[in-house]
Design a protein around this motif. Structure first.
Motif, mmCIF file in Angstrom:
data_model
loop_
_atom_site.group_PDB
_atom_site.id
_atom_site.type_symbol
_atom_site.label_atom_id
_atom_site.label_comp_id
_atom_site.label_asym_id
_atom_site.label_seq_id
_atom_site.Cartn_x
_atom_site.Cartn_y
_atom_site.Cartn_z
ATOM 1 N N ASN A 50 0.820 -1.215 0.000
ATOM 2 C CA ASN A 50 0.000 0.000 0.000
ATOM 3 C C ASN A 50 0.859 1.274 0.000
ATOM 4 N N LEU A 51 1.916 1.251 -0.821
ATOM 5 C CA LEU A 51 2.823 2.388 -0.899
ATOM 6 C C LEU A 51 2.408 3.317 -2.027
ATOM 7 N N LYS A 52 2.754 4.589 -1.893
ATOM 8 C CA LYS A 52 2.449 5.571 -2.925
ATOM 9 C C LYS A 52 3.634 5.673 -3.877
ATOM 10 N N LYS A 53 3.345 5.564 -5.158
ATOM 11 C CA LYS A 53 4.409 5.605 -6.161
ATOM 12 C C LYS A 53 5.134 6.940 -6.159
ATOM 13 N N VAL A 54 4.424 8.010 -5.869
ATOM 14 C CA VAL A 54 5.056 9.326 -5.851
ATOM 15 C C VAL A 54 6.123 9.384 -4.750
ATOM 16 N N ASP A 55 5.869 8.729 -3.611
ATOM 17 C CA ASP A 55 6.842 8.708 -2.522
ATOM 18 C C ASP A 55 8.067 7.879 -2.898
ATOM 19 N N ILE A 56 7.823 6.750 -3.555
ATOM 20 C CA ILE A 56 8.929 5.885 -3.979
ATOM 21 C C ILE A 56 9.787 6.612 -5.012
ATOM 22 N N ALA A 57 9.127 7.274 -5.961
ATOM 23 C CA ALA A 57 9.854 8.029 -6.984
ATOM 24 C C ALA A 57 10.734 9.092 -6.334
ATOM 25 N N ALA A 58 10.207 9.777 -5.329
ATOM 26 C CA ALA A 58 10.981 10.812 -4.633
ATOM 27 C C ALA A 58 12.207 10.202 -3.953
ATOM 28 N N LYS A 59 12.040 9.039 -3.320
ATOM 29 C CA LYS A 59 13.174 8.370 -2.670
ATOM 30 C C LYS A 59 14.246 7.981 -3.673
ATOM 31 N N LEU A 60 13.815 7.645 -4.884
ATOM 32 C CA LEU A 60 14.754 7.241 -5.925
ATOM 33 C C LEU A 60 15.335 8.441 -6.676
ATOM 34 N N GLY A 61 14.750 9.616 -6.470
ATOM 35 C CA GLY A 61 15.224 10.809 -7.157
ATOM 36 C C GLY A 61 14.818 10.842 -8.619
ATOM 37 N N GLY B 79 9.066 8.324 -14.582
ATOM 38 C CA GLY B 79 10.277 7.507 -14.603
ATOM 39 C C GLY B 79 10.107 6.222 -13.812
ATOM 40 N N LEU B 80 9.400 6.317 -12.679
ATOM 41 C CA LEU B 80 9.133 5.124 -11.875
ATOM 42 C C LEU B 80 8.257 4.146 -12.651
ATOM 43 N N ASN B 81 7.230 4.648 -13.316
ATOM 44 C CA ASN B 81 6.364 3.772 -14.117
ATOM 45 C C ASN B 81 7.154 3.079 -15.217
ATOM 46 N N GLN B 82 8.069 3.804 -15.848
ATOM 47 C CA GLN B 82 8.914 3.184 -16.876
ATOM 48 C C GLN B 82 9.773 2.080 -16.255
ATOM 49 N N LEU B 83 10.313 2.361 -15.093
ATOM 50 C CA LEU B 83 11.134 1.369 -14.393
ATOM 51 C C LEU B 83 10.308 0.134 -14.044
ATOM 52 N N LEU B 84 9.090 0.345 -13.572
ATOM 53 C CA LEU B 84 8.224 -0.774 -13.179
ATOM 54 C C LEU B 84 7.781 -1.599 -14.381
ATOM 55 N N ASN B 85 7.764 -0.995 -15.558
ATOM 56 C CA ASN B 85 7.368 -1.704 -16.774
ATOM 57 C C ASN B 85 8.527 -2.436 -17.449
ATOM 58 N N THR B 86 9.730 -2.241 -16.933
ATOM 59 C CA THR B 86 10.900 -2.909 -17.503
ATOM 60 C C THR B 86 10.826 -4.391 -17.194
ATOM 61 N N THR C 121 19.417 -1.542 -10.364
ATOM 62 C CA THR C 121 18.121 -0.857 -10.336
ATOM 63 C C THR C 121 17.192 -1.528 -9.334
ATOM 64 N N LEU C 122 17.166 -2.862 -9.346
ATOM 65 C CA LEU C 122 16.324 -3.590 -8.390
ATOM 66 C C LEU C 122 16.763 -3.341 -6.954
ATOM 67 N N GLU C 123 18.066 -3.252 -6.729
ATOM 68 C CA GLU C 123 18.571 -2.982 -5.385
ATOM 69 C C GLU C 123 18.120 -1.611 -4.897
ATOM 70 N N ARG C 124 18.225 -0.611 -5.759
ATOM 71 C CA ARG C 124 17.777 0.739 -5.393
ATOM 72 C C ARG C 124 16.278 0.755 -5.100
ATOM 73 N N LEU C 125 15.509 0.076 -5.952
ATOM 74 C CA LEU C 125 14.057 0.026 -5.772
ATOM 75 C C LEU C 125 13.695 -0.716 -4.486
ATOM 76 N N ALA C 126 14.355 -1.833 -4.253
ATOM 77 C CA ALA C 126 14.090 -2.605 -3.028
ATOM 78 C C ALA C 126 14.382 -1.766 -1.787
ATOM 79 N N ASN C 127 15.473 -1.019 -1.806
ATOM 80 C CA ASN C 127 15.794 -0.151 -0.670
ATOM 81 C C ASN C 127 14.739 0.926 -0.480
ATOM 82 N N ALA C 128 14.259 1.493 -1.574
ATOM 83 C CA ALA C 128 13.230 2.539 -1.494
ATOM 84 C C ALA C 128 11.916 1.985 -0.953
ATOM 85 N N ILE C 129 11.613 0.746 -1.313
ATOM 86 C CA ILE C 129 10.364 0.113 -0.871
ATOM 87 C C ILE C 129 10.504 -0.467 0.535
ATOM 88 N N GLY C 130 11.733 -0.856 0.887
ATOM 89 C CA GLY C 130 11.969 -1.432 2.211
ATOM 90 C C GLY C 130 11.817 -2.944 2.243
#
Length: 106
Positions: free
Chosen positions: A13-24, A29-36, A43-52
């Protein structure tokens, strides 16, 4: 390799806008990353850290996750006994108990 990032984000139940901000990056850009389909490990390591979450949760199927959980449960249940350190006897029932004992710095 499966990219379960979108599914994990929804489950947590995370907000994509918050995750995008954590990733800078931007939400677009986050949607493009999620569609990869096959993102780079970095990239997965950075995303995993942002999501926790650990990286493996983003790439394993439900069956593989169940297998990991079973292995972890079996590992934890394989430790059982007593450890004597400097004359004091400690009872341990898991690797976590051993970790705590090491943290006591006895």
């Amino acid at each position: 390799m499966i990219n379960r990032s979108r599914e994990i984000i929804e489950l947590l139940n995370l907000k994509k806008v918050d995750i995008a901000a954590k990733l800078g990056i931007t939400p677009v850009g986050l949607n493009q990353l999620l569609n990869t389909e096959k993102p780079k490990l970095e990239t997965l390591e950075r995303l995993a850290n942002a999501i926790g979450v650990p990286v493996w949760k983003l790439v394993l199927s439900d069956n593989e996750i169940r297998e990991v959980n079973l292995i972890e449960e079996n590992i934890e249940s394989e430790v059982n006994g007593y450890v004597k350190v400097k004359g004091t006897l400690y009872e341990v029932h898991s690797f976590e108990d051993l970790r705590k004992l090491l943290e006591l710095n006895v």
